[in-house]
Design a protein around this motif. Structure first.
Motif, PDB file in Angstrom:
ATOM      1  N   ALA A 205       0.831  -1.209   0.000  1.00 34.73           N
ATOM      2  CA  ALA A 205       0.000   0.000   0.000  1.00 34.73           C
ATOM      3  C   ALA A 205       0.865   1.258   0.000  1.00 34.73           C
ATOM      4  CB  ALA A 205      -0.930  -0.010   1.213  1.00 34.73           C
ATOM      5  N   TYR A 206       1.971   1.219   0.728  1.00 29.26           N
ATOM      6  CA  TYR A 206       2.896   2.354   0.757  1.00 29.26           C
ATOM      7  C   TYR A 206       3.561   2.538  -0.603  1.00 29.26           C
ATOM      8  CZ  TYR A 206       7.068   5.072   1.948  1.00 29.26           C
ATOM      9  OH  TYR A 206       8.069   6.019   1.986  1.00 29.26           O
ATOM     10  N   LEU A 207       3.983   1.426  -1.213  1.00 30.37           N
ATOM     11  CA  LEU A 207       4.609   1.499  -2.532  1.00 30.37           C
ATOM     12  C   LEU A 207       3.628   2.025  -3.578  1.00 30.37           C
ATOM     13  CD1 LEU A 207       6.599  -1.859  -2.485  1.00 30.37           C
ATOM     14  CD2 LEU A 207       7.509   0.455  -2.154  1.00 30.37           C
ATOM     15  N   VAL A 214      -1.916   8.252  -4.556  1.00 29.23           N
ATOM     16  CA  VAL A 214      -3.183   7.904  -3.907  1.00 29.23           C
ATOM     17  C   VAL A 214      -2.857   7.360  -2.517  1.00 29.23           C
ATOM     18  CG1 VAL A 214      -5.219   6.420  -3.999  1.00 29.23           C
ATOM     19  CG2 VAL A 214      -4.272   7.386  -6.108  1.00 29.23           C
ATOM     20  N   PRO A 215      -3.502   7.872  -1.453  1.00 27.13           N
ATOM     21  CA  PRO A 215      -3.154   7.471  -0.086  1.00 27.13           C
ATOM     22  C   PRO A 215      -3.196   5.961   0.138  1.00 27.13           C
ATOM     23  CG  PRO A 215      -4.641   9.339  -0.057  1.00 27.13           C
ATOM     24  CD  PRO A 215      -4.571   8.888  -1.476  1.00 27.13           C
ATOM     25  N   SER A 216      -2.319   5.500   1.007  1.00 25.55           N
ATOM     26  CA  SER A 216      -2.237   4.072   1.307  1.00 25.55           C
ATOM     27  C   SER A 216      -3.563   3.514   1.805  1.00 25.55           C
ATOM     28  CB  SER A 216      -1.150   3.823   2.361  1.00 25.55           C
ATOM     29  OG  SER A 216       0.114   4.219   1.896  1.00 25.55           O
ATOM     30  N   GLY A 217      -4.296   4.326   2.579  1.00 29.94           N
ATOM     31  CA  GLY A 217      -5.569   3.864   3.115  1.00 29.94           C
ATOM     32  C   GLY A 217      -6.556   3.492   2.034  1.00 29.94           C
ATOM     33  N   ILE A 220      -5.623   0.049   0.781  1.00 26.06           N
ATOM     34  CA  ILE A 220      -5.998  -0.987   1.751  1.00 26.06           C
ATOM     35  C   ILE A 220      -7.498  -1.263   1.674  1.00 26.06           C
ATOM     36  CG2 ILE A 220      -6.135  -1.541   4.209  1.00 26.06           C
ATOM     37  CD1 ILE A 220      -3.534   0.029   4.592  1.00 26.06           C
ATOM     38  N   ILE A 221      -8.298  -0.209   1.494  1.00 27.62           N
ATOM     39  CA  ILE A 221      -9.749  -0.389   1.344  1.00 27.62           C
ATOM     40  C   ILE A 221     -10.063  -1.191   0.082  1.00 27.62           C
ATOM     41  CG2 ILE A 221     -11.916   0.829   0.882  1.00 27.62           C
ATOM     42  CD1 ILE A 221     -10.861   3.075   2.731  1.00 27.62           C
ATOM     43  N   LEU A 222      -9.346  -0.916  -1.003  1.00 25.70           N
ATOM     44  CA  LEU A 222      -9.560  -1.668  -2.246  1.00 25.70           C
ATOM     45  C   LEU A 222      -9.162  -3.139  -2.073  1.00 25.70           C
ATOM     46  CD1 LEU A 222      -8.336   0.904  -4.930  1.00 25.70           C
ATOM     47  CD2 LEU A 222     -10.688   0.165  -4.474  1.00 25.70           C
ATOM     48  N   PHE A 223      -8.047  -3.382  -1.375  1.00 28.06           N
ATOM     49  CA  PHE A 223      -7.668  -4.766  -1.061  1.00 28.06           C
ATOM     50  C   PHE A 223      -8.807  -5.454  -0.312  1.00 28.06           C
ATOM     51  CE2 PHE A 223      -2.919  -3.411  -0.597  1.00 28.06           C
ATOM     52  CZ  PHE A 223      -2.773  -3.409  -1.963  1.00 28.06           C
ATOM     53  N   ALA A 224      -9.300  -4.758   0.718  1.00 31.16           N
ATOM     54  CA  ALA A 224     -10.349  -5.329   1.561  1.00 31.16           C
ATOM     55  C   ALA A 224     -11.624  -5.603   0.766  1.00 31.16           C
ATOM     56  CB  ALA A 224     -10.640  -4.397   2.738  1.00 31.16           C
ATOM     57  N   ALA A 225     -11.942  -4.716  -0.182  1.00 28.99           N
ATOM     58  CA  ALA A 225     -13.149  -4.901  -0.987  1.00 28.99           C
ATOM     59  C   ALA A 225     -13.048  -6.166  -1.842  1.00 28.99           C
ATOM     60  CB  ALA A 225     -13.377  -3.678  -1.878  1.00 28.99           C
TER      61      ALA A 225
END
Length: 246
Positions: A205-207, A214-217, A220-225
């Protein structure tokens, strides 16, 4: 499938659709318990988590090849970390391959569950084994080769030694275990961003933030989705058995 037949024929036959297994409520509950036992306790996760890491890195590798990047190598380590090195002049292509790490174990897990319930369990196991075999071309360390060869050997032995009617159950178990592993890794990623920010350089997410601004958060939300969508896909055949047995 004839267990006493020619091994090559049995391996080739695995790619054919078998009879869909009749999974009872009791069998499903046992499968879910075994899947949890593989992916939740620390002692078993120490070993099963290596397969989840391999799947994660293969997600990066396949995405890189699809987007035309040069894949330099994959490294898997016994501490559950891994690195996939690619080269590209396009930031968009780099972001694409970087994204497809965390969602892939869940997607593969859901595919295994679906295949297990629909007569394609042996095919899923063999396809996974072939994908692992292909990854050997890009592995660059001994630990990665050891992990991959062990998983490949387990896939072949499952097809050769386990009755066809039960391989579907095994595919469901592996699929649910990978789905749990995906959630576990997402929690670890969120913890890294919230509590261990000194190690952010190792975060996908940081990379992605560095590559796209685009912010890491958001990543992470897209991963979670995608992980949640994979769980929903896997839940469809599972729920059918649960409701039938209720």
């Amino acid at each position: 499938m004839n267990i006493s037949g020619d091994p090559w024929n049995r391996l080739l036959d695995a790619f054919s659709r078998a009879d869909a297994p009749s999974v009872t409520l009791t069998e499903l509950v046992l499968a879910l318990v075994v899947a949890a036992a593989l992916s939740v306790p620390r002692r078993s996760w120490r070993y099963f988590g290596l397969l989840a890491t391999a799947t994660h890195e293969m997600g990066h590798a396949v995405a890189a090849l699809i987007s035309g990047q040069r894949l330099s190598g994959i490294r898997l380590r016994l501490d559950h970390s891994g690195t996939t090195t690619t080269y590209s002049r396009s930031r968009l292509a780099s972001a694409w391959s970087c994204f497809w790490g965390y969602p892939v174990p869940a997607i593969v897990g859901a595919a295994f569950v679906w295949c297990g319930f629909n007569g394609w369990g042996p095919a899923a196991i063999m396809a996974g084994g072939l994908a692992l075999a292909a990854s050997l071309l890009f592995l660059r360390n001994l630990a990665g080769i050891l992990i991959t060869v062990t998983a490949m050997s387990a896939s072949v032995l499952l097809i050769l030694l386990v009755p066809e009617a039960f391989v579907g159950h095994v595919a469901v178990i592996l699929g649910v275990a990978l789905l749990v592993a995906a959630v576990r890794d997402l929690i670890k990623l969120a913890h890294l961003h919230l509590r261990r920010r000194e190690r952010l350089a190792s975060s996908d997410a940081y990379l992605l933030w560095r590559a796209t601004s685009v912010p890491s958060g958001v990543w992470i939300i897209l991963f979670a989705a995608l992980v949640a969508g994979s769980w929903l896909w896997a839940w469809q055949p599972i729920s059918t058995v649960l409701y039938a047995g209720a």
